[in-house]
Design a protein around this motif. Sequence first.
Motif, PDB file in Angstrom:
ATOM      1  N   ASN A   1       0.816  -1.220   0.000  1.00  0.00           N
ATOM      2  CA  ASN A   1       0.000   0.000   0.000  1.00  0.00           C
ATOM      3  C   ASN A   1       0.844   1.262   0.000  1.00  0.00           C
ATOM      4  O   ASN A   1       0.435   2.284  -0.554  1.00  0.00           O
ATOM      5  CB  ASN A   1      -0.975   0.003   1.191  1.00  0.00           C
ATOM      6  CG  ASN A   1      -0.290  -0.286   2.507  1.00  0.00           C
ATOM      7  OD1 ASN A   1       0.917  -0.072   2.669  1.00  0.00           O
ATOM      8  ND2 ASN A   1      -1.053  -0.757   3.471  1.00  0.00           N
ATOM      9  N   PHE A   2       2.050   1.225   0.609  1.00  0.00           N
ATOM     10  CA  PHE A   2       2.873   2.437   0.594  1.00  0.00           C
ATOM     11  C   PHE A   2       3.393   2.726  -0.808  1.00  0.00           C
ATOM     12  O   PHE A   2       3.502   3.884  -1.226  1.00  0.00           O
ATOM     13  CB  PHE A   2       4.027   2.319   1.592  1.00  0.00           C
ATOM     14  CG  PHE A   2       5.086   1.323   1.220  1.00  0.00           C
ATOM     15  CD1 PHE A   2       6.186   1.704   0.445  1.00  0.00           C
ATOM     16  CD2 PHE A   2       4.992   0.011   1.629  1.00  0.00           C
ATOM     17  CE1 PHE A   2       7.158   0.790   0.097  1.00  0.00           C
ATOM     18  CE2 PHE A   2       5.971  -0.910   1.293  1.00  0.00           C
ATOM     19  CZ  PHE A   2       7.045  -0.522   0.513  1.00  0.00           C
ATOM     20  N   TRP A   3       3.698   1.649  -1.588  1.00  0.00           N
ATOM     21  CA  TRP A   3       4.146   1.845  -2.972  1.00  0.00           C
ATOM     22  C   TRP A   3       3.007   2.382  -3.823  1.00  0.00           C
ATOM     23  O   TRP A   3       3.197   3.288  -4.642  1.00  0.00           O
ATOM     24  CB  TRP A   3       4.652   0.522  -3.542  1.00  0.00           C
ATOM     25  CG  TRP A   3       5.165   0.628  -4.955  1.00  0.00           C
ATOM     26  CD1 TRP A   3       6.413   0.995  -5.349  1.00  0.00           C
ATOM     27  CD2 TRP A   3       4.415   0.403  -6.159  1.00  0.00           C
ATOM     28  NE1 TRP A   3       6.500   0.998  -6.731  1.00  0.00           N
ATOM     29  CE2 TRP A   3       5.291   0.640  -7.251  1.00  0.00           C
ATOM     30  CE3 TRP A   3       3.105   0.020  -6.416  1.00  0.00           C
ATOM     31  CZ2 TRP A   3       4.885   0.498  -8.575  1.00  0.00           C
ATOM     32  CZ3 TRP A   3       2.692  -0.116  -7.745  1.00  0.00           C
ATOM     33  CH2 TRP A   3       3.579   0.123  -8.792  1.00  0.00           C
TER      34      TRP A   3
ATOM     35  N   GLY B   1       0.582   4.140  -2.738  1.00  0.00           N
ATOM     36  CA  GLY B   1       0.404   5.524  -2.334  1.00  0.00           C
ATOM     37  C   GLY B   1       1.354   6.462  -3.052  1.00  0.00           C
ATOM     38  O   GLY B   1       0.965   7.546  -3.494  1.00  0.00           O
TER      39      GLY B   1
ATOM     40  N   THR C   1       0.115  15.648   0.026  1.00  0.00           N
ATOM     41  CA  THR C   1       0.303  15.335   1.446  1.00  0.00           C
ATOM     42  C   THR C   1      -0.557  16.276   2.277  1.00  0.00           C
ATOM     43  O   THR C   1      -1.141  17.239   1.765  1.00  0.00           O
ATOM     44  CB  THR C   1       1.776  15.502   1.872  1.00  0.00           C
ATOM     45  OG1 THR C   1       2.186  16.866   1.611  1.00  0.00           O
ATOM     46  CG2 THR C   1       2.675  14.542   1.115  1.00  0.00           C
TER      47      THR C   1
ATOM     48  N   PRO D   1      -4.908   8.633   0.314  1.00  0.00           N
ATOM     49  CA  PRO D   1      -4.556   7.630   1.330  1.00  0.00           C
ATOM     50  C   PRO D   1      -5.600   6.538   1.486  1.00  0.00           C
ATOM     51  O   PRO D   1      -5.260   5.374   1.712  1.00  0.00           O
ATOM     52  CB  PRO D   1      -4.398   8.447   2.619  1.00  0.00           C
ATOM     53  CG  PRO D   1      -5.036   9.754   2.351  1.00  0.00           C
ATOM     54  CD  PRO D   1      -4.928   9.990   0.897  1.00  0.00           C
TER      55      PRO D   1
ATOM     56  N   LEU E   1       2.366   2.980   7.664  1.00  0.00           N
ATOM     57  CA  LEU E   1       3.096   3.359   6.454  1.00  0.00           C
ATOM     58  C   LEU E   1       2.357   4.433   5.654  1.00  0.00           C
ATOM     59  O   LEU E   1       2.976   5.379   5.166  1.00  0.00           O
ATOM     60  CB  LEU E   1       3.329   2.124   5.582  1.00  0.00           C
ATOM     61  CG  LEU E   1       4.235   1.040   6.176  1.00  0.00           C
ATOM     62  CD1 LEU E   1       4.279  -0.173   5.275  1.00  0.00           C
ATOM     63  CD2 LEU E   1       5.631   1.585   6.408  1.00  0.00           C
ATOM     64  N   VAL E   2       1.038   4.270   5.514  1.00  0.00           N
ATOM     65  CA  VAL E   2       0.270   5.204   4.683  1.00  0.00           C
ATOM     66  C   VAL E   2       0.297   6.615   5.263  1.00  0.00           C
ATOM     67  O   VAL E   2       0.456   7.601   4.534  1.00  0.00           O
ATOM     68  CB  VAL E   2      -1.181   4.706   4.517  1.00  0.00           C
ATOM     69  CG1 VAL E   2      -2.044   5.770   3.852  1.00  0.00           C
ATOM     70  CG2 VAL E   2      -1.205   3.426   3.696  1.00  0.00           C
TER      71      VAL E   2
ATOM     72  N   SER F   1       2.611   7.893   7.049  1.00  0.00           N
ATOM     73  CA  SER F   1       3.957   8.433   6.852  1.00  0.00           C
ATOM     74  C   SER F   1       4.139   8.926   5.423  1.00  0.00           C
ATOM     75  O   SER F   1       4.755   9.977   5.187  1.00  0.00           O
ATOM     76  CB  SER F   1       5.003   7.367   7.181  1.00  0.00           C
ATOM     77  OG  SER F   1       4.910   6.968   8.536  1.00  0.00           O
ATOM     78  N   VAL F   2       3.600   8.185   4.445  1.00  0.00           N
ATOM     79  CA  VAL F   2       3.726   8.580   3.035  1.00  0.00           C
ATOM     80  C   VAL F   2       2.985   9.885   2.769  1.00  0.00           C
ATOM     81  O   VAL F   2       3.504  10.788   2.094  1.00  0.00           O
ATOM     82  CB  VAL F   2       3.198   7.466   2.120  1.00  0.00           C
ATOM     83  CG1 VAL F   2       3.092   7.950   0.670  1.00  0.00           C
ATOM     84  CG2 VAL F   2       4.101   6.241   2.189  1.00  0.00           C
TER      85      VAL F   2
ATOM     86  N   SER G   1       1.552   7.435  12.109  1.00  0.00           N
ATOM     87  CA  SER G   1       2.779   8.230  12.013  1.00  0.00           C
ATOM     88  C   SER G   1       3.348   8.519  13.403  1.00  0.00           C
ATOM     89  O   SER G   1       4.569   8.592  13.580  1.00  0.00           O
ATOM     90  CB  SER G   1       2.501   9.540  11.271  1.00  0.00           C
ATOM     91  OG  SER G   1       1.480  10.290  11.923  1.00  0.00           O
TER      92      SER G   1
END
Length: 313
Positions: free
Chosen positions: A143-145, A147, A164, A183, A255-256, A258-259, A267
Amino acid sequence: MMRLVVRRLLLAIPLLLVVSVLSFVLTSLAPGNAAETILGSSATPDSVAALERQLGLTQPLWEQYWHWLSHAVTGNLGTSLTTSEPVGSTLSARLPVTLALVIAGTLASAILGVALGTVSALREGVVGRVIDGLAMLGFSIPNFWLGLVLVDLLAVKLHWFPATGYVDLSQSASGWARSLVLPVAALAAVGLTGIAKQTRDSLREVMGREFITALRADGMPERRIVFGHGLRNAAIPVVTLVGVFFVGMLGGTVLVESVFVLPGLGSLAVSSAQSGDLTTLQGIVVVFCVIVVLVNLLIDLAYGWLNPKARLS
């Protein structure tokens, strides 16, 4: 049904205790020191040792845990080791962000997943194979990739959504919604495809049962058969999967958030782990555990509504 609720809540007490003990021990073993983080890399060993004594980090681990637990049972989760702010107020300020992200992701996964799964179950062929392919793709993509890809495509290149940041709902409803689109999409991708596949398989199995054939023989409209009887009987495994993905999304927020630079609990967990802020990290774990307990309780209540026999278990 009330007996079920009381029993689940009573079982939650030892669960919370075990989880808090394990998280406290495991967090204490992780690298990082709150005193060194506060004083910086240029601090002398004597000053670090003095601050550790002031923060209570030199006490035995069991004594640190007992001190935390004796306050936690009264609702006091302690004070952050790095910011000296009450952990409870910090978590309450960040919790709405995480809940909005996870609830929106779960709803998007459930609604779109059930819709796609229903269409796939009723129209076999290409649609079913597409659902299978999307399910495999959704499970394989982090999911972070995803994102980062969404940020590059929809925020940087097309300027459709902010890359962001987070807009509070009290400030702007439209801004709040736009700040959550990317997100939520990154977080819900796995759940959407998984729920679609489960809905398709469950509904296809139910539609082949004898009582469905009898309803058709009685002349009941097909739409009423599908939505009034088919989906309800196929819903229990789907509800189970929705609950599983909700819990999984709680972990995905680490992770999401943070991205997308969202001020949520995920976070905060990352920054607390990096700084060695044991008290804040412990509070986050407890809050996540309480949420999981409540979600499991809601799933049990949904079982009772969908299947009256489950109320007796």
